[in-house]
Design a protein around this motif. Sequence first.
Motif, mmCIF file in Angstrom:
data_model
loop_
_atom_site.group_PDB
_atom_site.id
_atom_site.type_symbol
_atom_site.label_atom_id
_atom_site.label_comp_id
_atom_site.label_asym_id
_atom_site.label_seq_id
_atom_site.Cartn_x
_atom_site.Cartn_y
_atom_site.Cartn_z
ATOM 1 N N ARG A 72 98.159 16.634 61.813
ATOM 2 C CA ARG A 72 99.548 16.801 61.203
ATOM 3 C C ARG A 72 99.955 18.231 61.487
ATOM 4 N NH1 ARG A 72 99.851 12.883 57.063
ATOM 5 N NH2 ARG A 72 102.046 13.177 56.941
ATOM 6 N N PHE A 73 99.013 19.155 61.687
ATOM 7 C CA PHE A 73 99.353 20.611 61.629
ATOM 8 C C PHE A 73 99.041 21.211 62.807
ATOM 9 C CE2 PHE A 73 98.927 20.066 56.902
ATOM 10 C CZ PHE A 73 100.047 20.323 56.449
ATOM 11 N N GLY A 74 98.438 20.573 63.784
ATOM 12 C CA GLY A 74 98.034 21.157 65.141
ATOM 13 C C GLY A 74 97.137 22.576 64.764
ATOM 14 N N ALA A 75 96.342 22.147 63.694
ATOM 15 C CA ALA A 75 95.329 23.273 63.166
ATOM 16 C C ALA A 75 94.324 23.624 64.136
ATOM 17 C CB ALA A 75 94.973 22.975 61.619
ATOM 18 N N GLU A 76 93.950 25.102 63.921
ATOM 19 C CA GLU A 76 92.659 25.425 64.238
ATOM 20 C C GLU A 76 91.653 25.707 63.317
ATOM 21 O OE1 GLU A 76 93.098 29.050 66.737
ATOM 22 O OE2 GLU A 76 94.826 28.317 68.054
ATOM 23 N N VAL A 77 90.525 24.990 63.172
ATOM 24 C CA VAL A 77 89.730 25.053 61.918
ATOM 25 C C VAL A 77 88.565 25.526 62.216
ATOM 26 C CG1 VAL A 77 88.806 23.258 60.442
ATOM 27 C CG2 VAL A 77 91.001 22.958 61.373
ATOM 28 N N ASN A 78 87.972 26.112 61.342
ATOM 29 C CA ASN A 78 86.561 26.809 61.136
ATOM 30 C C ASN A 78 85.740 26.539 59.977
ATOM 31 O OD1 ASN A 78 86.587 28.611 63.892
ATOM 32 N ND2 ASN A 78 88.269 29.485 62.719
ATOM 33 N N TYR A 79 84.532 26.144 60.164
ATOM 34 C CA TYR A 79 83.564 25.732 58.963
ATOM 35 C C TYR A 79 82.618 26.993 58.802
ATOM 36 C CZ TYR A 79 85.362 20.987 58.676
ATOM 37 O OH TYR A 79 85.850 19.845 58.393
ATOM 38 N N THR A 80 82.350 27.579 57.820
ATOM 39 C CA THR A 80 81.298 28.690 57.342
ATOM 40 C C THR A 80 80.675 28.248 56.249
ATOM 41 O OG1 THR A 80 82.726 30.108 58.689
ATOM 42 C CG2 THR A 80 81.099 31.041 57.133
ATOM 43 N N PRO A 81 79.270 28.125 56.179
ATOM 44 C CA PRO A 81 78.518 27.904 55.146
ATOM 45 C C PRO A 81 78.696 29.001 54.199
ATOM 46 C CG PRO A 81 77.165 27.372 56.948
ATOM 47 C CD PRO A 81 78.360 28.131 57.574
ATOM 48 N N VAL A 82 78.914 29.181 52.977
ATOM 49 C CA VAL A 82 79.058 30.146 51.940
ATOM 50 C C VAL A 82 78.094 29.955 50.949
ATOM 51 C CG1 VAL A 82 81.107 30.775 52.959
ATOM 52 C CG2 VAL A 82 81.137 29.320 51.303
ATOM 53 N N MET A 83 77.981 31.032 50.098
ATOM 54 C CA MET A 83 77.292 31.039 48.807
ATOM 55 C C MET A 83 78.053 31.843 47.672
ATOM 56 S SD MET A 83 73.449 32.255 50.228
ATOM 57 C CE MET A 83 74.048 33.850 51.012
ATOM 58 N N ASN A 84 77.822 31.135 46.527
ATOM 59 C CA ASN A 84 78.164 31.980 45.231
ATOM 60 C C ASN A 84 77.174 32.980 44.792
ATOM 61 O OD1 ASN A 84 76.551 30.207 43.836
ATOM 62 N ND2 ASN A 84 78.315 28.973 43.104
ATOM 63 N N LEU A 85 77.570 33.621 43.727
ATOM 64 C CA LEU A 85 76.462 34.443 43.402
ATOM 65 C C LEU A 85 75.243 33.793 42.778
ATOM 66 C CD1 LEU A 85 75.694 37.473 42.602
ATOM 67 C CD2 LEU A 85 76.809 37.069 40.319
ATOM 68 N N GLU A 86 75.191 32.686 42.136
ATOM 69 C CA GLU A 86 74.174 31.869 41.970
ATOM 70 C C GLU A 86 73.172 31.602 43.238
ATOM 71 O OE1 GLU A 86 73.360 27.514 40.033
ATOM 72 O OE2 GLU A 86 74.626 28.588 38.811
ATOM 73 N N ASP A 87 74.012 31.134 44.091
ATOM 74 C CA ASP A 87 73.362 30.838 45.461
ATOM 75 C C ASP A 87 72.519 32.080 46.180
ATOM 76 O OD1 ASP A 87 74.197 28.184 45.330
ATOM 77 O OD2 ASP A 87 75.817 28.838 46.617
ATOM 78 N N VAL A 88 73.280 33.208 45.898
ATOM 79 C CA VAL A 88 72.357 34.245 46.463
ATOM 80 C C VAL A 88 71.319 34.833 45.727
ATOM 81 C CG1 VAL A 88 72.738 36.796 46.752
ATOM 82 C CG2 VAL A 88 74.645 35.241 47.434
ATOM 83 N N GLN A 89 71.459 34.822 44.425
ATOM 84 C CA GLN A 89 70.309 35.082 43.691
ATOM 85 C C GLN A 89 69.092 34.057 43.670
ATOM 86 O OE1 GLN A 89 72.474 34.879 39.715
ATOM 87 N NE2 GLN A 89 72.725 37.333 39.867
ATOM 88 N N LYS A 90 69.404 32.863 44.020
ATOM 89 C CA LYS A 90 68.342 31.894 44.148
ATOM 90 C C LYS A 90 67.648 32.199 45.538
ATOM 91 C CE LYS A 90 67.502 26.947 44.789
ATOM 92 N NZ LYS A 90 68.245 25.525 44.836
ATOM 93 N N GLY A 91 68.489 32.453 46.488
ATOM 94 C CA GLY A 91 68.158 32.910 47.895
ATOM 95 C C GLY A 91 67.187 33.950 47.834
ATOM 96 N N LEU A 92 67.572 34.977 46.977
ATOM 97 C CA LEU A 92 66.941 36.594 47.040
ATOM 98 C C LEU A 92 65.596 36.400 46.424
ATOM 99 C CD1 LEU A 92 69.698 38.591 46.229
ATOM 100 C CD2 LEU A 92 68.411 38.539 48.401
ATOM 101 N N SER A 93 65.532 35.385 45.324
ATOM 102 C CA SER A 93 64.009 35.099 44.668
ATOM 103 C C SER A 93 63.100 34.565 45.297
ATOM 104 C CB SER A 93 64.642 34.370 43.157
ATOM 105 O OG SER A 93 64.889 32.803 43.682
ATOM 106 N N GLN A 94 63.599 34.035 46.455
ATOM 107 C CA GLN A 94 62.599 33.164 47.326
ATOM 108 C C GLN A 94 61.977 34.308 48.332
ATOM 109 O OE1 GLN A 94 64.572 29.873 49.168
ATOM 110 N NE2 GLN A 94 65.053 29.133 47.115
ATOM 111 N N LEU A 95 62.617 35.468 48.528
ATOM 112 C CA LEU A 95 62.216 36.583 49.216
ATOM 113 C C LEU A 95 60.824 37.279 48.980
ATOM 114 C CD1 LEU A 95 65.390 38.389 50.206
ATOM 115 C CD2 LEU A 95 64.074 36.734 51.536
ATOM 116 N N SER A 96 60.409 37.274 47.652
ATOM 117 C CA SER A 96 59.497 37.947 47.323
ATOM 118 C C SER A 96 57.933 37.526 47.927
ATOM 119 C CB SER A 96 59.302 37.953 45.632
ATOM 120 O OG SER A 96 59.236 36.188 45.225
ATOM 121 N N SER A 97 57.976 36.256 48.443
ATOM 122 C CA SER A 97 56.908 35.651 48.934
ATOM 123 C C SER A 97 56.897 36.225 50.369
ATOM 124 C CB SER A 97 56.734 34.104 48.748
ATOM 125 O OG SER A 97 57.924 33.699 49.475
ATOM 126 N N PHE A 98 58.187 36.220 50.878
ATOM 127 C CA PHE A 98 58.205 36.876 52.131
ATOM 128 C C PHE A 98 57.620 38.304 52.412
ATOM 129 C CE2 PHE A 98 60.965 38.966 55.786
ATOM 130 C CZ PHE A 98 60.645 38.102 56.947
#
Length: 100
Positions: A72-98
């Motif tokens: 319909r639009f002849g669009a150029e499209v990009n997909y990027t995985p993203v996080m909200n603050l809750e996702d970032v906090q969850k991910g950071l909590s897993q770094l302690s074992s790292f």
Amino acid sequence: MRVLLQAHLDTEKTNDIIRSGKMPQVMQEIVGAFKPESSYFTADGGVRCMFLVFDMQDSAQMPPLTEPLFERFGAEVNYTPVMNLEDVQKGLSQLSSFFS
């Protein structure tokens, strides 16, 4: 997975849809298919652009969601995985074992 879709819309194709009076309907159909948690519309790089944040359950969703943007639009499209603050906090909590 939460994904950010960025679509740059071709000016001429988009102008044709606007002139036809069908732009509200076409946008509703396309954006509605994504069921986004948020959507934003702006100009980027000198062209109309849309940003949609939505939950992609399976990569197999990409063709049925993206093809209407191409067609319909002849669009150029990009997909990027993203996080909200809750996702970032969850991910950071897993770094302690790292670092232990």
